[in-house]
Scaffold this motif. Structure first.
Motif, PDB file in Angstrom:
ATOM      1  N   GLY A 126       0.817  -1.211   0.000  1.00  9.58           N
ATOM      2  CA  GLY A 126       0.000   0.000   0.000  1.00  9.58           C
ATOM      3  C   GLY A 126       0.846   1.254   0.000  1.00  9.58           C
ATOM      4  N   GLY A 127       1.937   1.245   0.761  1.00 10.46           N
ATOM      5  CA  GLY A 127       2.826   2.402   0.804  1.00 10.46           C
ATOM      6  C   GLY A 127       3.438   2.702  -0.549  1.00 10.46           C
ATOM      7  N   VAL A 128       3.906   1.666  -1.229  1.00 10.98           N
ATOM      8  CA  VAL A 128       4.510   1.855  -2.553  1.00 10.98           C
ATOM      9  C   VAL A 128       3.471   2.411  -3.530  1.00 10.98           C
ATOM     10  CG1 VAL A 128       5.480   0.643  -4.550  1.00 10.98           C
ATOM     11  CG2 VAL A 128       6.328   0.148  -2.255  1.00 10.98           C
ATOM     12  N   LEU A 129       2.289   1.810  -3.521  1.00  6.31           N
ATOM     13  CA  LEU A 129       1.238   2.257  -4.442  1.00  6.31           C
ATOM     14  C   LEU A 129       0.783   3.683  -4.131  1.00  6.31           C
ATOM     15  CD1 LEU A 129      -0.883  -1.005  -4.686  1.00  6.31           C
ATOM     16  CD2 LEU A 129       0.660  -0.063  -6.415  1.00  6.31           C
ATOM     17  N   LEU A 130       0.514   3.954  -2.865  1.00 13.40           N
ATOM     18  CA  LEU A 130       0.067   5.292  -2.495  1.00 13.40           C
ATOM     19  C   LEU A 130       1.147   6.342  -2.739  1.00 13.40           C
ATOM     20  CD1 LEU A 130      -1.935   4.509   0.758  1.00 13.40           C
ATOM     21  CD2 LEU A 130      -2.854   5.386  -1.407  1.00 13.40           C
ATOM     22  N   GLU A 131       2.387   5.990  -2.490  1.00 17.05           N
ATOM     23  CA  GLU A 131       3.477   6.932  -2.739  1.00 17.05           C
ATOM     24  C   GLU A 131       3.533   7.314  -4.216  1.00 17.05           C
ATOM     25  OE1 GLU A 131       7.862   7.423  -0.890  1.00 17.05           O
ATOM     26  OE2 GLU A 131       7.444   5.486  -1.796  1.00 17.05           O
TER      27      GLU A 131
ATOM     28  N   ARG B 110       0.480  10.159   3.492  1.00 19.69           N
ATOM     29  CA  ARG B 110       0.880  10.934   4.674  1.00 19.69           C
ATOM     30  C   ARG B 110      -0.285  11.098   5.653  1.00 19.69           C
ATOM     31  NH1 ARG B 110       3.449  13.617   0.623  1.00 19.69           N
ATOM     32  NH2 ARG B 110       1.949  15.329   0.598  1.00 19.69           N
ATOM     33  N   ARG B 111      -1.505  11.282   5.119  1.00 21.84           N
ATOM     34  CA  ARG B 111      -2.664  11.432   5.993  1.00 21.84           C
ATOM     35  C   ARG B 111      -3.019  10.110   6.679  1.00 21.84           C
ATOM     36  NH1 ARG B 111      -4.746  14.225   1.570  1.00 21.84           N
ATOM     37  NH2 ARG B 111      -6.303  12.619   1.205  1.00 21.84           N
ATOM     38  N   MET B 112      -2.801   9.019   5.996  1.00 21.32           N
ATOM     39  CA  MET B 112      -3.125   7.708   6.574  1.00 21.32           C
ATOM     40  C   MET B 112      -2.124   7.271   7.641  1.00 21.32           C
ATOM     41  SD  MET B 112      -4.595   5.447   3.446  1.00 21.32           S
ATOM     42  CE  MET B 112      -4.791   4.053   4.527  1.00 21.32           C
ATOM     43  N   ALA B 113      -0.911   7.752   7.573  1.00 25.72           N
ATOM     44  CA  ALA B 113       0.131   7.332   8.508  1.00 25.72           C
ATOM     45  C   ALA B 113      -0.187   7.827   9.922  1.00 25.72           C
ATOM     46  CB  ALA B 113       1.478   7.881   8.053  1.00 25.72           C
ATOM     47  N   SER B 114      -0.072   6.933  10.878  1.00 29.63           N
ATOM     48  CA  SER B 114      -0.328   7.284  12.271  1.00 29.63           C
ATOM     49  C   SER B 114       0.876   6.906  13.130  1.00 29.63           C
ATOM     50  CB  SER B 114      -1.562   6.542  12.789  1.00 29.63           C
ATOM     51  OG  SER B 114      -1.682   6.727  14.188  1.00 29.63           O
ATOM     52  N   PRO B 115       1.361   7.845  13.956  1.00 29.02           N
ATOM     53  CA  PRO B 115       2.477   7.512  14.853  1.00 29.02           C
ATOM     54  C   PRO B 115       2.063   6.639  16.035  1.00 29.02           C
ATOM     55  CG  PRO B 115       1.795   9.780  15.171  1.00 29.02           C
ATOM     56  CD  PRO B 115       0.985   9.252  14.024  1.00 29.02           C
ATOM     57  N   ASP B 116       0.758   6.407  16.194  1.00 30.02           N
ATOM     58  CA  ASP B 116       0.249   5.590  17.304  1.00 30.02           C
ATOM     59  C   ASP B 116       0.516   4.107  17.031  1.00 30.02           C
ATOM     60  OD1 ASP B 116      -1.153   4.260  19.262  1.00 30.02           O
ATOM     61  OD2 ASP B 116      -3.119   5.048  18.678  1.00 30.02           O
TER      62      ASP B 116
ATOM     63  N   PHE C 236       2.019   2.466   7.987  1.00 27.00           N
ATOM     64  CA  PHE C 236       2.274   3.518   6.994  1.00 27.00           C
ATOM     65  C   PHE C 236       3.235   4.569   7.553  1.00 27.00           C
ATOM     66  CE2 PHE C 236      -2.017   2.051   5.595  1.00 27.00           C
ATOM     67  CZ  PHE C 236      -1.598   1.468   4.407  1.00 27.00           C
ATOM     68  N   HIS C 237       3.127   4.835   8.845  1.00 30.26           N
ATOM     69  CA  HIS C 237       4.074   5.743   9.505  1.00 30.26           C
ATOM     70  C   HIS C 237       5.497   5.161   9.429  1.00 30.26           C
ATOM     71  CE1 HIS C 237       5.518   8.697  12.412  1.00 30.26           C
ATOM     72  NE2 HIS C 237       6.091   7.692  13.060  1.00 30.26           N
ATOM     73  N   LEU C 238       5.605   3.867   9.709  1.00 26.93           N
ATOM     74  CA  LEU C 238       6.911   3.211   9.626  1.00 26.93           C
ATOM     75  C   LEU C 238       7.443   3.248   8.196  1.00 26.93           C
ATOM     76  CD1 LEU C 238       6.237   0.119  11.898  1.00 26.93           C
ATOM     77  CD2 LEU C 238       7.574   2.158  12.463  1.00 26.93           C
ATOM     78  N   TYR C 239       6.569   3.038   7.229  1.00 23.34           N
ATOM     79  CA  TYR C 239       6.974   3.092   5.821  1.00 23.34           C
ATOM     80  C   TYR C 239       7.605   4.449   5.502  1.00 23.34           C
ATOM     81  CZ  TYR C 239       6.668   3.155   0.750  1.00 23.34           C
ATOM     82  OH  TYR C 239       6.985   3.264  -0.586  1.00 23.34           O
TER      83      TYR C 239
END
Length: 119
Positions: free
Chosen positions: A43-48, A56-62, A70-73
């Motif tokens: 998902g990260g590769v595709l969304l990027e 960036r909006r989907m990534a959560s530091p929680d 996605f945050h780790l990606y």
């Protein structure tokens, strides 16, 4: 883990024997650990590629969130560098992991990136 070993092996086979470069090869994805699932990577590769702002909006530091992968990606480089420093690696190793080197280390960083992309 296999990926890190492959990156280090590619560098060694290309004649690189700098211990800090090889340490960076082994630790460059350490922050991903087992918390980043395959579907986060895909998902990260595709969304990027098609919707980086959505990524960036989907990534959560929680860490408890399903969106943490996605945050780790997005942020695994600096996070891996910090983990390497905490584990006792030097600043130069961390700089390779963060991809923040210049001068005579720039070609070594290019080799690390090439080995990473090839693995």
């Amino acid at each position: 883990r296999r990926h890190a070993l492959d990156v280090a092996r590619r560098l060694a086979e290309a004649g690189h024997d700098d211990p800090e470069l090889l340490a960076a090869a082994l630790l460059h994805d350490a922050a991903k650990g087992d918390r980043m699932r395959l579907w986060h990577r895909v998902g990260g590769v595709l969304l990027e590629a098609v919707a980086p702002s959505l990524l960036r909006r989907m990534a959560s530091p929680d860490p408890a969130s399903w969106r943490h992968g996605f945050h780790l990606y997005l942020h695994h480089g600096p996070m891996s560098a910090e983990a390497a420093l905490r584990a006792g690696c030097g600043a130069r190793t961390a700089a390779f992991i963060r991809a923040e080197v210049s001068g005579t280390d720039a070609p070594l960083l290019a080799a690390l990136r090439a080995a990473d992309e090839a693995s």
